[in-house]
Design a protein around this motif. Sequence first.
Motif, PDB file in Angstrom:
ATOM      1  N   UNK A 118       0.814  -1.199   0.000  1.00  9.31           N
ATOM      2  CA  UNK A 118       0.000   0.000   0.000  1.00  9.31           C
ATOM      3  C   UNK A 118       0.861   1.268   0.000  1.00  9.31           C
ATOM      4  N   UNK A 119       2.033   1.173  -0.627  1.00  8.03           N
ATOM      5  CA  UNK A 119       2.914   2.331  -0.754  1.00  8.03           C
ATOM      6  C   UNK A 119       3.514   2.320  -2.149  1.00  8.03           C
ATOM      7  N   UNK A 165      -4.944   4.094  -6.961  1.00  8.54           N
ATOM      8  CA  UNK A 165      -5.239   5.190  -6.048  1.00  8.54           C
ATOM      9  C   UNK A 165      -4.864   6.522  -6.663  1.00  8.54           C
ATOM     10  N   UNK A 166      -4.762   7.538  -5.836  1.00  6.97           N
ATOM     11  CA  UNK A 166      -4.447   8.900  -6.272  1.00  6.97           C
ATOM     12  C   UNK A 166      -2.944   9.118  -6.116  1.00  6.97           C
ATOM     13  N   UNK A 167      -2.310   9.586  -7.196  1.00  4.13           N
ATOM     14  CA  UNK A 167      -0.863   9.804  -7.224  1.00  4.13           C
ATOM     15  C   UNK A 167      -0.561  11.265  -7.528  1.00  4.13           C
ATOM     16  N   UNK A 168       0.575  11.700  -7.029  1.00  9.70           N
ATOM     17  CA  UNK A 168       1.091  13.037  -7.338  1.00  9.70           C
ATOM     18  C   UNK A 168       2.375  12.876  -8.149  1.00  9.70           C
ATOM     19  N   UNK A 169       2.452  13.623  -9.289  1.00 11.00           N
ATOM     20  CA  UNK A 169       3.615  13.567 -10.169  1.00 11.00           C
ATOM     21  C   UNK A 169       4.132  14.991 -10.401  1.00 11.00           C
ATOM     22  N   UNK A 170       5.459  15.098 -10.556  1.00  9.87           N
ATOM     23  CA  UNK A 170       6.086  16.382 -10.877  1.00  9.87           C
ATOM     24  C   UNK A 170       7.254  16.145 -11.831  1.00  9.87           C
ATOM     25  N   UNK A 209       3.412  19.862 -12.630  1.00 12.86           N
ATOM     26  CA  UNK A 209       2.974  18.878 -11.635  1.00 12.86           C
ATOM     27  C   UNK A 209       1.472  18.686 -11.750  1.00 12.86           C
ATOM     28  N   UNK A 210       0.990  17.516 -11.308  1.00 11.04           N
ATOM     29  CA  UNK A 210      -0.437  17.202 -11.341  1.00 11.04           C
ATOM     30  C   UNK A 210      -0.690  15.954 -10.513  1.00 11.04           C
ATOM     31  N   UNK A 211      -1.972  15.678 -10.267  1.00 14.12           N
ATOM     32  CA  UNK A 211      -2.401  14.472  -9.560  1.00 14.12           C
ATOM     33  C   UNK A 211      -3.269  13.648 -10.511  1.00 14.12           C
ATOM     34  N   UNK A 212      -3.083  12.325 -10.452  1.00 15.01           N
ATOM     35  CA  UNK A 212      -3.833  11.413 -11.314  1.00 15.01           C
ATOM     36  C   UNK A 212      -4.424  10.289 -10.478  1.00 15.01           C
ATOM     37  N   UNK A 213      -5.645   9.901 -10.822  1.00 11.73           N
ATOM     38  CA  UNK A 213      -6.304   8.747 -10.201  1.00 11.73           C
ATOM     39  C   UNK A 213      -6.030   7.543 -11.093  1.00 11.73           C
ATOM     40  N   UNK A 214      -5.124   6.665 -10.663  1.00 12.76           N
ATOM     41  CA  UNK A 214      -4.658   5.564 -11.502  1.00 12.76           C
ATOM     42  C   UNK A 214      -5.328   4.258 -11.119  1.00 12.76           C
ATOM     43  N   UNK A 215      -5.508   3.429 -12.127  1.00  8.78           N
ATOM     44  CA  UNK A 215      -5.966   2.056 -11.942  1.00  8.78           C
ATOM     45  C   UNK A 215      -4.764   1.116 -12.064  1.00  8.78           C
ATOM     46  N   UNK A 216      -4.927  -0.071 -11.517  1.00  5.62           N
ATOM     47  CA  UNK A 216      -3.824  -1.030 -11.605  1.00  5.62           C
ATOM     48  C   UNK A 216      -3.521  -1.341 -13.069  1.00  5.62           C
ATOM     49  N   UNK A 217      -2.259  -1.239 -13.433  1.00  8.14           N
ATOM     50  CA  UNK A 217      -1.834  -1.480 -14.808  1.00  8.14           C
ATOM     51  C   UNK A 217      -1.590  -0.218 -15.601  1.00  8.14           C
ATOM     52  N   UNK A 247       4.509   9.807  -6.258  1.00  5.31           N
ATOM     53  CA  UNK A 247       4.247   9.013  -5.062  1.00  5.31           C
ATOM     54  C   UNK A 247       2.738   8.868  -4.852  1.00  5.31           C
ATOM     55  N   UNK A 248       2.364   7.817  -4.140  1.00  2.00           N
ATOM     56  CA  UNK A 248       0.965   7.519  -3.857  1.00  2.00           C
ATOM     57  C   UNK A 248       0.467   8.422  -2.734  1.00  2.00           C
ATOM     58  N   UNK A 249      -0.650   9.102  -2.983  1.00  2.00           N
ATOM     59  CA  UNK A 249      -1.250   9.971  -1.972  1.00  2.00           C
ATOM     60  C   UNK A 249      -2.294   9.219  -1.167  1.00  2.00           C
ATOM     61  N   UNK A 250      -3.173   8.483  -1.818  1.00  2.00           N
ATOM     62  CA  UNK A 250      -4.242   7.758  -1.128  1.00  2.00           C
ATOM     63  C   UNK A 250      -4.584   6.507  -1.932  1.00  2.00           C
ATOM     64  N   UNK A 251      -4.423   5.319  -1.321  1.00  2.00           N
ATOM     65  CA  UNK A 251      -4.799   4.098  -2.018  1.00  2.00           C
ATOM     66  C   UNK A 251      -6.313   4.013  -2.232  1.00  2.00           C
TER      67      UNK A 251
END
Length: 254
Positions: A118-119, A165-170, A209-217, A247-251
Motif C-alpha cells: 500500500x505504498x 489510487x491517487x498519485x502526485x507527479x512532478x 505537476x499534477x495528480x492522477x487517479x490511476x488504476x492497476x496497470x 508518489x501515492x497519496x491515497x490508495x
Amino acid sequence: MSAVILLLLLSAGNAGSQPDSALPRRRLSCVRCCGPSEQPVSIISQRSARMSGHPRYSLPKIQPTIDITILKGEKGEMGERGLPGAAGKAGERGWRGPSGRKGQKGQPGPQGHSCKQQFAAFSVGRRRALHGSDYFQLVTFDTEFVNLYQHFNMFSGKFFCYVPGVYYFSLNVHTWNFKETYVHLMRNEQAAAVLYAQPGDRSIMQSQSLMLDLQEGDEVWIRMFKRERENAIYSEESDVYVVFNGHLVKPALE
C-alpha cells in the motif's frame, strides 16, 4: 156526424203515435273543451286541420328518459400517480423469522501479488541532454534516487501502477538556449499535462505537476514532442537538470 168525428179522432191519434225514427236525426261530433282564454273551435275547422296535416293543437312530444346508472361503459385508462401521502406511524416490531438455509461456499479470490504494498514512490533523474529527433520521443532516465518496490522501470522509463489510487507527479527540466522545449507527461497513450518553453537567449528551469487517479496497470511516462522548431532539454554529467517524481497519496482500497 158521429162517424166523421170518430174518423178525425183516429187520424189525430195515429199522427201522435208515429215513432221518433221518422224524424231526421242531427249528427253529433266531439268538440274540444276550451279554457277561459280560448275560443271554441268549430267542427269544420277541426276537420280541415286534421286533413291539412298542420293541427292547431299538436300532440305532446314524449321524450324517454334513460337511467345511465344501469349502463356500464368500458374501463378507462389508468390515471397519473398521485402524490404520496403522509407517512404513518411506525408499527410494532414483528416476530423474528426462521433462519434461512446455509448458502454455498463461494469461489476463491484471485491470488495476491507478492510485491503489492500500500505504498508507492519514485524519484529519477537524467544527467544527459536530449535532442528531439523524432516526432514523438521517449525520455529515459539514468539516475535513481528513490524507487520503492521497483515500480519505476529504469529500462523502459515508465512508472507502472501496482497499487490503484491517487498519485502526485512532478517534472522538472532545463531548457536549451535558442531551442524549443515541448514535453508531454503521459498517462498510458494520452497526454495528461504539457511542459512548454519558447526559444530564448537564456536557459531556464521549467516545472509541471499534477495528480492522477490511476488504476492497476496504468503507466505514466515522459515524451518529447517535436514540431517545426528544434526541440531539446539540457543536462550535464556532473549535475542533474531533469528530474521526474511520483508518489501515492491515497490508495483506492482505503
